[in-house]
Motif scaffolding. Structure first.
Motif, PDB file in Angstrom:
ATOM      1  N   MET A 172       0.841  -1.210   0.000  1.00  0.00           N
ATOM      2  CA  MET A 172       0.000   0.000   0.000  1.00  0.00           C
ATOM      3  C   MET A 172       0.871   1.253   0.000  1.00  0.00           C
ATOM      4  SD  MET A 172      -2.913   1.041   2.776  1.00  0.00           S
ATOM      5  CE  MET A 172      -1.700   0.895   4.096  1.00  0.00           C
ATOM      6  N   LYS A 173       0.518   2.146  -0.906  1.00  0.00           N
ATOM      7  CA  LYS A 173       1.243   3.411  -0.982  1.00  0.00           C
ATOM      8  C   LYS A 173       0.957   4.235   0.274  1.00  0.00           C
ATOM      9  CE  LYS A 173       1.993   7.501  -3.677  1.00  0.00           C
ATOM     10  NZ  LYS A 173       1.494   8.473  -4.666  1.00  0.00           N
ATOM     11  N   LYS A 174       1.980   4.914   0.798  1.00  0.00           N
ATOM     12  CA  LYS A 174       1.785   5.822   1.920  1.00  0.00           C
ATOM     13  C   LYS A 174       2.065   7.251   1.487  1.00  0.00           C
ATOM     14  CE  LYS A 174       2.197   3.120   6.105  1.00  0.00           C
ATOM     15  NZ  LYS A 174       2.094   3.383   7.533  1.00  0.00           N
ATOM     16  N   ILE A 175       1.230   8.173   1.942  1.00  0.00           N
ATOM     17  CA  ILE A 175       1.446   9.581   1.620  1.00  0.00           C
ATOM     18  C   ILE A 175       2.134  10.241   2.827  1.00  0.00           C
ATOM     19  CG2 ILE A 175       0.322  11.768   1.037  1.00  0.00           C
ATOM     20  CD1 ILE A 175      -0.009   9.706  -1.162  1.00  0.00           C
ATOM     21  N   ASN A 176       3.209  10.937   2.582  1.00  0.00           N
ATOM     22  CA  ASN A 176       3.902  11.658   3.642  1.00  0.00           C
ATOM     23  C   ASN A 176       3.268  13.031   3.827  1.00  0.00           C
ATOM     24  OD1 ASN A 176       5.912   9.701   4.331  1.00  0.00           O
ATOM     25  ND2 ASN A 176       6.843  10.123   2.322  1.00  0.00           N
ATOM     26  N   ILE A 177       2.861  13.296   5.032  1.00  0.00           N
ATOM     27  CA  ILE A 177       2.032  14.475   5.280  1.00  0.00           C
ATOM     28  C   ILE A 177       2.603  15.346   6.390  1.00  0.00           C
ATOM     29  CG2 ILE A 177      -0.279  15.188   6.089  1.00  0.00           C
ATOM     30  CD1 ILE A 177      -1.432  12.797   4.658  1.00  0.00           C
ATOM     31  N   GLY A 178       2.418  16.656   6.234  1.00  0.00           N
ATOM     32  CA  GLY A 178       2.746  17.613   7.289  1.00  0.00           C
ATOM     33  C   GLY A 178       1.495  18.385   7.691  1.00  0.00           C
ATOM     34  N   ILE A 179       1.489  18.868   8.913  1.00  0.00           N
ATOM     35  CA  ILE A 179       0.351  19.675   9.373  1.00  0.00           C
ATOM     36  C   ILE A 179       0.869  21.032   9.826  1.00  0.00           C
ATOM     37  CG2 ILE A 179      -1.492  19.881  11.102  1.00  0.00           C
ATOM     38  CD1 ILE A 179      -1.620  16.869  11.268  1.00  0.00           C
ATOM     39  N   ILE A 180       0.166  22.103   9.432  1.00  0.00           N
ATOM     40  CA  ILE A 180       0.480  23.432   9.958  1.00  0.00           C
ATOM     41  C   ILE A 180      -0.669  23.867  10.860  1.00  0.00           C
ATOM     42  CG2 ILE A 180       0.939  25.842   9.393  1.00  0.00           C
ATOM     43  CD1 ILE A 180       2.059  24.921   6.713  1.00  0.00           C
ATOM     44  N   GLY A 181      -0.380  24.021  12.137  1.00  0.00           N
ATOM     45  CA  GLY A 181      -1.411  24.438  13.091  1.00  0.00           C
ATOM     46  C   GLY A 181      -1.954  23.271  13.882  1.00  0.00           C
ATOM     47  N   LEU A 182      -1.723  23.289  15.204  1.00  0.00           N
ATOM     48  CA  LEU A 182      -2.201  22.196  16.060  1.00  0.00           C
ATOM     49  C   LEU A 182      -3.192  22.719  17.094  1.00  0.00           C
ATOM     50  CD1 LEU A 182       1.037  20.057  16.527  1.00  0.00           C
ATOM     51  CD2 LEU A 182      -1.030  19.415  15.301  1.00  0.00           C
ATOM     52  N   GLY A 183      -4.084  23.586  16.639  1.00  0.00           N
ATOM     53  CA  GLY A 183      -5.187  23.995  17.511  1.00  0.00           C
ATOM     54  C   GLY A 183      -6.208  22.869  17.586  1.00  0.00           C
ATOM     55  N   ARG A 184      -7.435  23.230  17.959  1.00  0.00           N
ATOM     56  CA  ARG A 184      -8.498  22.244  18.144  1.00  0.00           C
ATOM     57  C   ARG A 184      -8.677  21.359  16.913  1.00  0.00           C
ATOM     58  NH1 ARG A 184     -14.087  24.848  20.113  1.00  0.00           N
ATOM     59  NH2 ARG A 184     -13.772  25.840  18.105  1.00  0.00           N
ATOM     60  N   ILE A 185      -8.808  21.995  15.764  1.00  0.00           N
ATOM     61  CA  ILE A 185      -9.094  21.225  14.557  1.00  0.00           C
ATOM     62  C   ILE A 185      -7.831  20.522  14.051  1.00  0.00           C
ATOM     63  CG2 ILE A 185      -8.760  23.183  12.971  1.00  0.00           C
ATOM     64  CD1 ILE A 185     -11.493  20.534  12.670  1.00  0.00           C
ATOM     65  N   GLY A 186      -6.678  21.172  14.241  1.00  0.00           N
ATOM     66  CA  GLY A 186      -5.414  20.555  13.824  1.00  0.00           C
ATOM     67  C   GLY A 186      -5.166  19.255  14.564  1.00  0.00           C
ATOM     68  N   GLN A 187      -5.504  19.241  15.844  1.00  0.00           N
ATOM     69  CA  GLN A 187      -5.278  18.022  16.625  1.00  0.00           C
ATOM     70  C   GLN A 187      -6.240  16.907  16.206  1.00  0.00           C
ATOM     71  OE1 GLN A 187      -4.545  18.327  20.809  1.00  0.00           O
ATOM     72  NE2 GLN A 187      -3.553  20.325  20.633  1.00  0.00           N
ATOM     73  N   ILE A 188      -7.455  17.285  15.771  1.00  0.00           N
ATOM     74  CA  ILE A 188      -8.368  16.251  15.254  1.00  0.00           C
ATOM     75  C   ILE A 188      -7.743  15.591  14.029  1.00  0.00           C
ATOM     76  CG2 ILE A 188     -10.590  15.902  14.090  1.00  0.00           C
ATOM     77  CD1 ILE A 188     -11.752  18.104  15.853  1.00  0.00           C
TER      78      ILE A 188
END
Lengths: 347, 347, 347, 347
Positions: free
Chosen positions: C1-17
């Protein structure tokens, strides 16, 4: 117990409903004479005369008018002249000017006039009105009414109906005023013809969303359709700062059936003849009661006038694609200033 | 925050549910080692050992037993000997005598033992239990439980399941005690095989109505079926002199669709894996919490024993076509008098 | 299975979800780095960098933007320049001009951009959309959306929110397009401030009824309020010539309690954090799936733009007390003709 | 249209219901004379005579018996002798032997006898029976009836009522046979006194769970209580291998009110006078229709006998704490073998 002697003009569908209720269910009503051009002799034991005979019958104290709409104003005036109290089916008349004139005659004659907005006497709607009146909802700011018929009336009827707003939505306009307990200031209606060729041929609309703004800025939205394939859809919801209340349709039965494909239940009752059967009885009871006790009737001529002005504003809104103030309707129809300016106080 | 070091024995369907909850959702649980004969190396980052290694692991303070039923008693005893607190999936064992022996070992070792009656931790059932505990219902006199599976388990499973009452109804027997907060005195069960040939071949029943009489004369009735074509049916109702409370199934969604043929809605969730997903998480949280705070576990060995005796009484009732006293079951199984006589007080 | 490498900007309420879903629930997502000015080191095992480091991280293929609204456009442009696929929380931006510019960069860079209209991925709304798509409703002519928050956000948030239509109703505008599958032509909004002094101080409105007219004349009506004392009210109904479908709220539990005063049940779930928990997971799954299969994302930049134009039209409608055409909004904002004229075809 | 000339014996609560329906709602019924020891002269236009005069009135073809239970058998026999068709309120008699004798007289006289199990003519119950008859449920294996009164009758009534099973549950016993379309073989009843001192004083029970086993092993469970504080609780559910169907109570209205404390709705209708109003009308219509068309009546004397035997078995089951076969009841009461052996075929 005092008995009120009553006559009926018109024994069509709705006239026969009132007949049965007055004859079999309301002990302090006494049916003296009825009139219907299609009938002669007697109807279930009550003698049949002409409309004139009913109106001028010595014993008759109150007349219930269920004849075609275009005769309402004439009969109301004659009843007023004859000093008889009046119950008249909605709508009062398709001409606002004629309504205003008639109301003056009624006022001058000091007789009672009750308009047949029967839904006010339905248990579901009454419950919502009580919750509002008891301040359970707080200040009501959003009212939503869904009112969809199971199918359009015949083409002939449509042509002389005064249009969907005047013929069908008028019940909802009255309901909006009844629940909110305030007057409407502005009307915006968006409408189309989607479900019926007859409606198109009659030059009418069959689907609409109408936004009413009340004098304090609170709002109501009504959605109407002449044809809901799943039955007669009559729901309402009111929202305020303390809570929300809603009513659902009355269904044929309460069954739920579960099989592999899902759960399945009954549809709403078919149409007003079965859905509002109790409301017609309650309505007539309240009319007779108001006469017995010499109290104001629960729905009066001004109520009919207000609902009618909203219908006219909705028509204009659709025609011109803009919100319409009720004050415009009054001016256009030269409704006398002194009649209207204090309308919310008078009630 | 204190963390509890935990091991799991058995990573089948239910073992993996507990694994995920302990690893990802319960901050004060620390998974140290897991055991499963089908697996080797590590499982999602947790080392895999043998059951013995898990039980005797120096760091591990508590063991979650999710292996096949016939190994439960052995592992419980070993855990008790090793001084480890225990969570064990239901049923504890198919032999009442073995259960009683095991409970003695647990008692002697002074470790905690929690039984996996997960439904106690479901929001719906918990709400009903709270309403009863808050005396909203008054004295509960009638409890009704509907508990129907979407389909029977495979024949192989059925053969070693201990029968429907021990395998499936046992959850309902525990629920009856949980809601009513009283002990059962008498059991009458009426049963048959109607929906599954596998069940017939396994010599089991698939449909039953079980009436429980509690020590104060109040009653519960449970209806079970191994196969409900419309899904997993889990409802309950409790009635008392102050009111009545009921819970409905959780559905796939809340939609209602109306067409000419009726109204149509969603079915109950499919089976325990989706219906009780939250209850498994809550259950494990409560287990870990009880260990952290050194409090009694919310479902203990005696609870497992009581539910099991009801199942045995139901079996006997069907076999002999008569109501069966729980005291008969105790005597037949030579459950020690001193263990049982005060059972409702001990709790 | 292919995996997508992901980054997140912002770990507020919605970022943590999104963080939890990507890390624990979506097997083909691989969280490489996250950015949040309030955090340092690592977050649940994922290294923390700056936004720039996330965007330019060699391994990262896609960026999930959960930072404050006024940073969205800048980060989207930088991601596009860096050739990264993008998921951006709604709203894209408060300036229509900036949105249009950003979309051009995205188009030029040939990266994917998905907007966070999570409700499209909720089981209830999805069910309704499916019923419409399967032609169970027939031609949908009336859509009704009730969307009421349990309480207004804090004053500081309100001041920079872009107003209720842009901040809150925008979800409903997107939903209207999603369910009806057509573009909006005209907007009429009636609004007021009834429930919150903070809202008044922020110069915003808290209660509104918005009528949308689609290009074929069919209609939607949305009622919004910032404060419903009974919880988060999220319902929808669609009506057509073949039937009607509606969804009700998800409740805390399914209990009904009956005592002498009436029947009593649970309230809707509290707010979007519990109501839409599954939709966030499904949304991120669909985003990752679209990247894996190199398919179009299910909600794109044009979808964000359309919803935003409806919000701007609603604002203008309230300001000027008249229905507003979407074409006016385009002209006022100099949205390029070639971008917009075929908007319903492009989709 | 043929008209049936009818007399009524007994104008108590139920007698007046039948009076109104026969006089005002059933066009092919003609009320000739009524009898009531408390009344004289005429009742709403119908002359009052003695019971004997009604029975022997030359014109009267059918007699509706609504007098106290202990007079039923006598009047039935006299009507049979006089060659009149009979409608008799339930229960036929408290003595099984007397019932059997009476039925012989009816048979010999070749008159029709209909028993007043009105619930069979209620829309909800009828819908369930139709679903079963249409094989929507498949083979019905579990039937559940909840039947709870809002409050116990007065002590005087209780003392001569024949006990809860004979007075109240008998409706449910008939319903069980009606829905399942099979005969009962075995009865197990668990009962107690929990809610009423009057009931205790009368030596009766007020709460019970009754399990019925049908001749093919399928089952029904009925739960009864004399006092439900939330109103008249009349529900039913039937389960089979193809599906499940249930009916809920009819409520005062359909409103739902939501405030901070929860959602609140209406209670079930108060008691049989409002809950079953339509069923009484339908029942009498069906009786008159059967006479007009000379067809079998829809509920006959054997139906009354079967329900009564179940009630007697339930009494014995409680007294002896064991399941009771209906065959025991037949033997104890020396019901003639030839009458009973083919009972399910006769129907």
């Amino acid at each position: 117990m005092k008995k009120i002697n009553i006559g009926i003009i018109g024994l069509g569908r709705i006239g026969q409903i009132h007949f049965s209720n007055l004859k079999y269910c309301i002990p302090n009503a006494n049916l003296v004479m009825v009139a219907d051009p299609q009938k002669a002799g007697e109807f279930n034991g009550v003698p049949i005369g002409t409309a004139e005979e009913v109106i001028n019958h010595e014993k008759i104290e109150a007349v219930v008018i269920c004849s075609p709409t275009d005769t309402h104003s004439v009969y109301i005036e004659k009843c007023a002249l004859a000093g008889k109290d009046i119950f008249c089916e909605k709508p009062h008349d398709l001409s606002l000017e004629r309504v205003v004139c008639t109301l003056e005659s009624v006022k001058k004659a000091e007789v009672k006039l009750m308009l047949g907005f029967n839904r006010r006497f339905d248990g579901n709607f009454k419950k919502i009105q009580q919750l509002v009146a008891q301040n359970k909802i707080g200040d009501p700011t959003i009212l939503k009414i869904t009112s969809r018929d199971p199918g359009p009336p015949p083409l002939e009827y449509l042509k002389s109906s005064g249009g969907m707003f005047m013929d069908m939505s008028i019940h909802d306009f009255d309901m909006a005023r009844f629940i909110m307990g305030k007057e409407v200031e502005k009307v915006y209606a968006s409408a189309g013809v989607f479900s019926s060729n007859d409606v198109k041929e009659a030059g009418d609309i069959d689907t609409a969303i109408i936004t009413l703004t009340f004098i304090d800025g609170s709002m109501a939205v009504i959605d109407n359709c002449r044809k809901a394939v799943y039955g007669y859809d009559q729901r309402l919801e009111v929202f305020g700062n303390k809570g929300m209340a809603q009513i659902d349709n009355n269904k044929h039965d309460t069954h739920l059936f579960f099989d592999q494909s899902g759960s399945h239940g009954a549809l709403p009752l078919d149409f007003f003849m079965d859905r509002y059967v109790d409301s017609y009885k309650n309505e007539m009871e309240r009319f007779v009661e108001a006469l017995c006790k010499d109290e104001p009737v629960p729905v009066n001529g001004q109520d009919g006038l207000e609902a009618m002005m909203i219908a006219l504003a909705a028509n204009l809104s659709v025609a011109e694609g803009r919100p319409v103030m009720l004050s415009e309707i009054m001016k256009m129809n030269r409704v006398k200033q002194e009649e209207m300016v204090n309308r919310s106080i008078e009630k």
